[in-house]
Design a protein around this motif. Structure first.
Motif, short mmCIF file in Angstrom:
data_model
loop_
_atom_site.label_atom_id
_atom_site.label_comp_id
_atom_site.label_asym_id
_atom_site.label_seq_id
_atom_site.Cartn_x
_atom_site.Cartn_y
_atom_site.Cartn_z
N VAL A 401 0.83 -1.20 0.00
CA VAL A 401 0.00 0.00 0.00
C VAL A 401 0.87 1.26 0.00
O VAL A 401 0.61 2.22 -0.72
N ALA A 402 1.93 1.21 0.80
CA ALA A 402 2.84 2.36 0.83
C ALA A 402 3.46 2.58 -0.55
O ALA A 402 3.60 3.71 -1.02
N LEU A 403 3.78 1.47 -1.22
CA LEU A 403 4.34 1.54 -2.57
C LEU A 403 3.34 2.17 -3.53
O LEU A 403 3.66 3.09 -4.29
N LEU A 404 2.09 1.69 -3.48
CA LEU A 404 1.06 2.25 -4.35
C LEU A 404 0.83 3.73 -4.05
O LEU A 404 0.64 4.54 -4.95
N GLY A 405 0.87 4.05 -2.76
CA GLY A 405 0.63 5.44 -2.34
C GLY A 405 1.67 6.38 -2.90
O GLY A 405 1.36 7.52 -3.27
N THR A 406 2.92 5.92 -3.01
CA THR A 406 3.97 6.82 -3.47
C THR A 406 3.81 7.19 -4.94
O THR A 406 4.29 8.22 -5.37
N PHE A 407 3.16 6.34 -5.73
CA PHE A 407 3.01 6.77 -7.12
C PHE A 407 1.56 7.02 -7.53
O PHE A 407 1.25 7.14 -8.71
N ALA A 408 0.67 7.16 -6.54
CA ALA A 408 -0.73 7.45 -6.85
C ALA A 408 -0.89 8.80 -7.55
O ALA A 408 -1.66 8.95 -8.49
N PHE A 409 -0.13 9.79 -7.09
CA PHE A 409 -0.21 11.13 -7.68
C PHE A 409 0.17 11.05 -9.17
O PHE A 409 -0.52 11.59 -10.03
N GLY A 410 1.26 10.34 -9.44
CA GLY A 410 1.72 10.21 -10.82
C GLY A 410 0.74 9.42 -11.68
O GLY A 410 0.54 9.72 -12.85
N THR A 411 0.11 8.41 -11.07
CA THR A 411 -0.85 7.59 -11.82
C THR A 411 -2.03 8.45 -12.28
O THR A 411 -2.40 8.43 -13.46
N MET A 412 -2.60 9.20 -11.35
CA MET A 412 -3.76 10.02 -11.73
C MET A 412 -3.34 11.16 -12.64
O MET A 412 -4.07 11.56 -13.54
N GLY A 413 -2.14 11.68 -12.41
CA GLY A 413 -1.64 12.76 -13.27
C GLY A 413 -1.49 12.29 -14.71
O GLY A 413 -1.96 12.93 -15.64
N ALA A 414 -0.83 11.13 -14.90
CA ALA A 414 -0.59 10.64 -16.26
C ALA A 414 -1.89 10.23 -16.95
O ALA A 414 -2.05 10.43 -18.15
N ALA A 415 -2.82 9.68 -16.17
CA ALA A 415 -4.07 9.22 -16.79
C ALA A 415 -5.01 10.37 -17.12
O ALA A 415 -5.69 10.35 -18.15
N LEU A 416 -5.08 11.36 -16.26
CA LEU A 416 -6.14 12.36 -16.41
C LEU A 416 -5.68 13.76 -16.82
O LEU A 416 -6.45 14.52 -17.40
N ALA A 417 -4.43 14.13 -16.51
CA ALA A 417 -4.00 15.52 -16.81
C ALA A 417 -4.06 15.82 -18.32
O ALA A 417 -4.63 16.85 -18.71
N PRO A 418 -3.52 14.95 -19.20
CA PRO A 418 -3.57 15.31 -20.62
C PRO A 418 -5.00 15.45 -21.15
O PRO A 418 -5.32 16.40 -21.87
N VAL A 419 -5.86 14.51 -20.76
CA VAL A 419 -7.22 14.54 -21.31
C VAL A 419 -7.99 15.76 -20.79
O VAL A 419 -8.80 16.36 -21.52
N LEU A 420 -7.72 16.17 -19.58
CA LEU A 420 -8.40 17.36 -19.05
C LEU A 420 -7.77 18.63 -19.62
O LEU A 420 -8.47 19.54 -20.06
N ALA A 421 -6.45 18.68 -19.62
CA ALA A 421 -5.77 19.92 -20.05
C ALA A 421 -6.00 20.20 -21.54
O ALA A 421 -6.24 21.34 -21.93
N LEU A 422 -5.94 19.17 -22.37
CA LEU A 422 -6.15 19.39 -23.81
C LEU A 422 -7.62 19.22 -24.19
O LEU A 422 -8.15 19.96 -25.01
N GLY A 423 -8.26 18.24 -23.57
CA GLY A 423 -9.66 17.96 -23.94
C GLY A 423 -10.60 19.10 -23.65
O GLY A 423 -11.59 19.30 -24.37
N LEU A 424 -10.34 19.87 -22.61
CA LEU A 424 -11.23 20.99 -22.28
C LEU A 424 -10.87 22.26 -23.05
O LEU A 424 -11.54 23.28 -22.90
N ASN A 425 -9.80 22.20 -23.83
CA ASN A 425 -9.35 23.42 -24.50
C ASN A 425 -9.13 23.25 -26.00
O ASN A 425 -8.72 24.19 -26.67
N TRP A 426 -9.38 22.05 -26.50
CA TRP A 426 -9.14 21.80 -27.93
C TRP A 426 -10.24 20.87 -28.41
O TRP A 426 -10.28 19.71 -28.05
N GLN A 427 -11.11 21.42 -29.25
CA GLN A 427 -12.29 20.64 -29.66
C GLN A 427 -11.94 19.41 -30.48
O GLN A 427 -12.72 18.48 -30.58
N ARG A 428 -10.80 19.43 -31.07
CA ARG A 428 -10.40 18.32 -31.93
C ARG A 428 -10.19 17.02 -31.15
O ARG A 428 -10.21 15.93 -31.73
#
Lengths: 508, 153
Positions: A401-428
């Motif tokens: 669990v401690a291992l998973l916890g250390t990269f949880a931030f990176g997991t959610m960042g890699a999965a969701l940041a691009p789709v939110l950052a570009l998806g909400l600002n580029w209709q394509r």
């Protein structure tokens, strides 16, 4: 610690727990449906939203892990926290404004729901919900473990319960979170977050002043560090103790990855007026900056005190904060710090458990074309189940669990940041690009992190990366590339009709 | 949407793709100058994303201040850190060497000030008014009453 100081710490912690429960009772009376339970009624003002976002963003890592990492890595560790100087603005410009406008045109209670609406796709919503759940399993588990350890330390349960101490302490801490999160949902979550955030800011500023005084001022602190061969001049150099790719990889993950953290973004859906976002970077960035003073203060003062022989060398870097607080802070401040750590852990945990329960009872069923009859009741049940599961996992598989916890931030960042950052600002960006990016971010982070850190299966290869490269940074960059590449061929704007309000939001 | 903004947006997306590639390649293959490539790439992301998010408003005094300021601060700081990394220097101020000071000022304190002010400015010059919000809500109501199937729900 003297008996008087210990009494003060116990009194303050018990008072803090009681206040959290009172807020839970108050919020429970105002929670009549899923809108209150999942987005606090959507009527929060700027200050409440800003403070709640700040306290959800900072877990116990700010108080314990951060200064410990500085003790180990020197100021290279600050690449993790210094981006708060601009991430508040990034959140508002890039994601927050349009997320809030999506909530204006219809019922949006969660980040996967916002993505489902943006892309008119159940598949995107399901993929995002899975990414959220995968991310919060480790994150919540590690918060439960930290909560247990802190409760054990404050109440001294080891002497009373022996081997059962950690389970009992974790259970007690969890019951408090469970009580207010289940009864009052996100309404309780945000108002407890405000109290917790206030405590964190006050504590951090006071500790910073105390650390500077204990170290004899910034000049004397630096001089002591440089003069000790265990630390040396490299300690104060940004790349002195970490390769460029590691240091700037942390900077990349903790700045751009912030755009994919659902427990922060969720707060934007609760804002009463989208126009009040104007001052959000000042409120959020200011309060976050005040909080990282604690990291900076203890992170620099402790090595200086060790260099001077005022503190013994630390066998575990994570002991930096407890060692400093117990040795150099006045009793009231020491009590505040321990309560502040609990506040930081609990504020992150309550946000995580709420979005986790929303993913389970709202996003996944709706993504598969069905709706639960009473989302409020099921939401409460899911909150209980998630917290119990996280605590059980933390106590049974602590290391994992401690291992998973250390990269949880990176997991959610890699999965969701691009789709939110570009998806909400580029209709394509269309549903295929969105899904491909989420899946790529999730699989790449989990795969690379697992290969890099696992020791259970010695036959498995190490990840094929240059020394010093961070798996989280690689996954984030890959996810961006996949999104742009698929969007280039997809022409996602065709998914949105000319009179679609989502198109109007994207064009605002 | 103007043709000028369409071209600018395409450029921003291409630059983002290059930045992503520049952040990825040095992690997979050891190249000459890979540290510089990695640093420039990761420091470009925030300003490029803000430029994309501001849309046509990026080409306004407020937008250009936000984007240009962020780009200059972050790129300037990471390049300065790389230039200073092998130079053994004594303390410059507060006991910190030039690299440590540049890091604190360029990645934290100055961006904090810039972002807080620029966000107010970009919001003031392009703020949503009540009519915009009413138009948005009306559009949504029309779609709902027309039985719009809300996918993803």
């Amino acid at each position: 610690m003297t008996p008087a100081a210990r009494g003060l710490m116990l009194g303050l912690t018990v008072g803090y727990f009681a206040l959290m429960l009172l807020i839970g009772v108050w919020a429970a009376r105002r929670t009549h449906g899923p809108r209150e339970f999942f987005v606090a009624g959507g009527r929060l003002g700027l200050l409440v939203t800003g403070l709640a976002t700040m306290s959800a963003a900072f877990s116990g890592f700010l108080f314990i892990g951060g200064p410990g990492l500085t003790y180990r890595l020197g100021i290279a560790s600050l690449f993790i926290c210094l981006p708060v100087g601009f991430t508040s603005g990034l959140l508002c410009w890039v994601v927050g404004g349009r997320l809030r406008l999506l909530a204006e045109i219809g019922e949006v209670y969660t980040i996967p729901e916002a993505l489902g609406r943006r892309f008119r796709s159940r598949g995107v919503r399901a993929a995002a919900a899975v990414a959220v759940l995968v991310g919060i399993v480790g994150y919540l588990g590690s918060q439960m473990l930290a909560l247990g350890i802190m409760t054990e330390m404050i109440f001294g349960t080891r002497e009373m319960f022996g081997a059962w101490s950690l389970p009992v302490a974790t259970g007690c801490g969890m019951l408090i979170v469970l009580a207010y999160s289940t009864a009052g949902g996100m309404l309780a979550g945000v108002y407890t977050d405000v109290v917790q955030g206030g405590m964190m800011v006050v504590t951090a500023v006071a500790v910073f002043a105390c650390a500077l005084a204990a170290g004899g001022g910034p000049g004397a602190i630096a001089e002591a560090i440089v003069g000790d061969p265990r630390f040396g001049a490299a300690f104060l150099e940004p790349f002195g103790r970490a390769p460029v790719q590691t240091a700037l990889g942390l900077f990349f993950v903790f700045s751009i990855g912030t755009l994919g953290q659902p427990h922060l973004l969720h707060k934007f859906l609760m804002l009463d007026d989208p126009r009040s976002l104007r001052y959000m970077p000042a409120v959020l960035g200011g309060s976050q900056s005040a909080c990282i003073l604690l990291w900076l203060g203890i992170g620099l003062a402790v090595p200086a005190l060790v260099a001077r022989g005022a503190l013994p060398a630390l066998s575990r870097p994570d002991d930096a904060t407890p060692a400093f607080v117990l040795g150099f802070a006045p009793p009231l401040l020491a009590a505040l710090v321990f309560s502040g750590v609990l506040a930081a852990i609990m504020s992150t945990a309550d946000s995580l458990v709420n979005i986790g329960s929303a993913a389970l009872v709202r996003d996944l069923p709706r993504a598969f074309g069905t709706r639960l009859r009473s989302e409020l009741r099921w939401g409460r049940a899911a909150t209980v189940a998630l917290l119990l599961a996280a605590a059980a996992l933390a106590l049974t598989y602590g290391d994992l669990v401690a291992l998973l916890g250390t990269f949880a931030f990176g997991t959610m960042g890699a999965a969701l940041a691009p789709v939110l950052a570009l998806g909400l600002n580029w209709q394509r960006v269309g549903r295929r690009a969105a899904t491909a990016s989420i899946v790529t971010g999730l699989v790449t982070t989990l795969g690379l992190e697992f290969l890099a850190r696992q020791s259970f299966l010695p036959g498995l290869p190490r990840p094929p990366l240059v020394a010093g490269a961070l798996p989280g940074a690689v996954a984030l960059a890959t996810s961006f590339l996949v999104l742009i590449a698929v969007a280039a061929f997809e022409r996602g704007e065709r998914d949105l009709a000319k009179d679609d309000p989502v198109r109007a939001v994207l064009e605002m | 949407m103007t043709t000028g903004w369409r071209r600018a947006r395409t450029t921003i997306v291409v630059l983002l793709a290059l930045a992503a590639l520049g952040a990825l390649a040095p992690a997979v293959v050891r190249l000459p100058g890979s540290d510089v490539l990695f640093a420039i790439s990761v420091a470009a992301f925030p300003a490029l994303l803000v430029a994309l998010a501001l849309g046509p408003r990026a080409i306004s005094p407020a937008g250009l201040t936000a984007i240009g300021g962020l780009l200059l601060l972050l790129e300037g700081t990471v390049l300065a850190l790389l230039l200073l990394r092998d130079r053994a220097e004594g303390p410059l101020a507060f006991g910190l060497p030039a690299g440590g000071l540049a890091m604190l000022a360029g990645l934290w304190l100055l961006p904090l000030l810039l972002v807080a002010l620029a966000h107010v400015w970009t919001s003031s010059s392009t703020s949503l008014d009540d009519d915009d919000l009413a138009r948005l809500r009306a559009l949504a109501a029309v779609r709902r009453s027309a039985g719009d199937a809300e996918d993803g729900r």
